[in-house]
Design a protein around this motif. Sequence first.
Motif, PDB file in Angstrom:
ATOM      1  N   ALA A 244       0.841  -1.208   0.000  1.00 28.97           N
ATOM      2  CA  ALA A 244       0.000   0.000   0.000  1.00 28.97           C
ATOM      3  C   ALA A 244       0.872   1.252   0.000  1.00 28.97           C
ATOM      4  N   ALA A 245       1.892   1.279   0.846  1.00 29.33           N
ATOM      5  CA  ALA A 245       2.763   2.451   0.939  1.00 29.33           C
ATOM      6  C   ALA A 245       3.532   2.670  -0.361  1.00 29.33           C
ATOM      7  N   GLU A 246       4.047   1.589  -0.945  1.00 26.26           N
ATOM      8  CA  GLU A 246       4.849   1.705  -2.161  1.00 26.26           C
ATOM      9  C   GLU A 246       4.007   2.094  -3.376  1.00 26.26           C
ATOM     10  N   CYS A 247       2.714   1.750  -3.353  1.00 22.60           N
ATOM     11  CA  CYS A 247       1.859   2.017  -4.514  1.00 22.60           C
ATOM     12  C   CYS A 247       1.037   3.294  -4.374  1.00 22.60           C
ATOM     13  N   GLY A 248       1.290   4.079  -3.323  1.00 26.30           N
ATOM     14  CA  GLY A 248       0.664   5.378  -3.212  1.00 26.30           C
ATOM     15  C   GLY A 248      -0.662   5.414  -2.497  1.00 26.30           C
ATOM     16  N   TYR A 249      -1.009   4.359  -1.745  1.00 26.62           N
ATOM     17  CA  TYR A 249      -2.239   4.361  -0.962  1.00 26.62           C
ATOM     18  C   TYR A 249      -2.003   5.102   0.359  1.00 26.62           C
ATOM     19  N   TYR A 250      -3.088   5.629   0.909  1.00 28.06           N
ATOM     20  CA  TYR A 250      -2.969   6.323   2.190  1.00 28.06           C
ATOM     21  C   TYR A 250      -2.501   5.358   3.272  1.00 28.06           C
ATOM     22  N   ASP A 251      -3.100   4.158   3.264  1.00 26.28           N
ATOM     23  CA  ASP A 251      -2.760   3.157   4.272  1.00 26.28           C
ATOM     24  C   ASP A 251      -3.277   1.798   3.803  1.00 26.28           C
ATOM     25  N   HIS A 252      -3.073   0.795   4.630  1.00 29.76           N
ATOM     26  CA  HIS A 252      -3.502  -0.564   4.321  1.00 29.76           C
ATOM     27  C   HIS A 252      -5.006  -0.633   4.085  1.00 29.76           C
ATOM     28  N   SER A 253      -5.785   0.086   4.889  1.00 32.61           N
ATOM     29  CA  SER A 253      -7.248   0.050   4.759  1.00 32.61           C
ATOM     30  C   SER A 253      -7.707   0.599   3.406  1.00 32.61           C
ATOM     31  N   HIS A 254      -7.004   1.600   2.916  1.00 36.15           N
ATOM     32  CA  HIS A 254      -7.321   2.178   1.614  1.00 36.15           C
ATOM     33  C   HIS A 254      -7.158   1.133   0.509  1.00 36.15           C
ATOM     34  N   LEU A 255      -6.094   0.360   0.569  1.00 33.86           N
ATOM     35  CA  LEU A 255      -5.869  -0.712  -0.404  1.00 33.86           C
ATOM     36  C   LEU A 255      -6.949  -1.778  -0.291  1.00 33.86           C
ATOM     37  N   VAL A 256      -7.318  -2.141   0.913  1.00 31.67           N
ATOM     38  CA  VAL A 256      -8.357  -3.154   1.116  1.00 31.67           C
ATOM     39  C   VAL A 256      -9.679  -2.687   0.526  1.00 31.67           C
ATOM     40  N   ARG A 257     -10.007  -1.401   0.668  1.00 31.27           N
ATOM     41  CA  ARG A 257     -11.248  -0.876   0.099  1.00 31.27           C
ATOM     42  C   ARG A 257     -11.255  -0.999  -1.427  1.00 31.27           C
ATOM     43  N   ASP A 258     -10.112  -0.704  -2.047  1.00 30.38           N
ATOM     44  CA  ASP A 258     -10.045  -0.846  -3.506  1.00 30.38           C
ATOM     45  C   ASP A 258     -10.175  -2.306  -3.919  1.00 30.38           C
ATOM     46  N   PHE A 259      -9.578  -3.208  -3.156  1.00 33.90           N
ATOM     47  CA  PHE A 259      -9.722  -4.637  -3.455  1.00 33.90           C
ATOM     48  C   PHE A 259     -11.190  -5.041  -3.404  1.00 33.90           C
ATOM     49  N   HIS A 260     -11.906  -4.572  -2.402  1.00 34.47           N
ATOM     50  CA  HIS A 260     -13.317  -4.920  -2.286  1.00 34.47           C
ATOM     51  C   HIS A 260     -14.105  -4.384  -3.475  1.00 34.47           C
ATOM     52  N   GLN A 261     -13.796  -3.151  -3.913  1.00 35.61           N
ATOM     53  CA  GLN A 261     -14.529  -2.599  -5.048  1.00 35.61           C
ATOM     54  C   GLN A 261     -14.219  -3.351  -6.333  1.00 35.61           C
ATOM     55  N   TYR A 262     -12.953  -3.603  -6.583  1.00 40.58           N
ATOM     56  CA  TYR A 262     -12.553  -4.141  -7.880  1.00 40.58           C
ATOM     57  C   TYR A 262     -12.620  -5.657  -7.976  1.00 40.58           C
ATOM     58  N   THR A 263     -12.572  -6.357  -6.850  1.00 35.23           N
ATOM     59  CA  THR A 263     -12.627  -7.824  -6.895  1.00 35.23           C
ATOM     60  C   THR A 263     -13.873  -8.378  -6.234  1.00 35.23           C
TER      61      THR A 263
END
Length: 291
Positions: A244-263
């Motif tokens: 998450a940090a390396e890919c420009g997300y605010y935090d781990h939770s932000h990445l998890v939210r995108d996973f839920h939307q896209y997958t």
Amino acid sequence: MPTPSREFVRATLAPGGPVVSAVGYRTRGQTPALHRGLPSPYLTLIFSLDGPIASGLTPEQARGGDAWRTEIVLGSLHQRPAYVVQPEHEAGIQLAVHPLAARTLFGLPAAELTGQVVCSGTDVLGRAGVEVHERICELTDWGDRFGRLAAFIKGRVARSEGASGVRPEVAEAWTWLARHRGAGTLKGLAAHVALSERRLSTLFRVETGLTPKQAARLMRFQHAKAAAVRAVAAGVPPDLARIAAECGYYDHSHLVRDFHQYTGASPSAWLAEECRNIQAGAHGGGEDWDA
């Protein structure tokens, strides 16, 4: 009972051309399953070599009588997963197509496909698409199949040479977003192409069907997903906080939210579902596998 087999063959049709990646696949003796075709910053074009592909917006639609069934599948820049039935036997070639090449290859901007998660490639490609599909179905060698598709794409590009219709500001905006892996700001992007944020968003949406922000999110997610897939392929538990940090997300939770939307699932749940595909090499290079 025959031993299950899974074959994936990757090729480069034309370096720097409209096709970002090309993968041939063939599976035999697999347990029938339902696969999630994920959103991507690329259009997906699939030529089935083994009968119609059934898909839908929900698992129920994909398995039901109102499933989308076509032998040439064209997937848009969608924002949620599609569900694809994986039968016991399947084979085909999947292409990831740059969305700004849609006018060149399909005769229409990617924005005109946005309302349809999946549509019939036959309707878009016409008789020429039917003919190339018939031809690659007759061939038995992967190299010959890729070669025939490369010739088909080269011909369509040649016929539209100099008439892409894509505004240079939109093309440069896409390039800038890709270079920043979706982590740049709209303000910085607008300044780079010398347009107001509102004007840029309008032009960008007219061409791609997405806002710059939506495209950036897809690119950022693509890189994060690829990093997680590489970890699983290497036998290492993915460090989602680091990714998450390396890919420009605010935090781990932000990445998890995108996973839920896209997958439609959590990162761990999706990776568990795809573990067999990852180990077989279907996700090589980090590209999504939608067939």
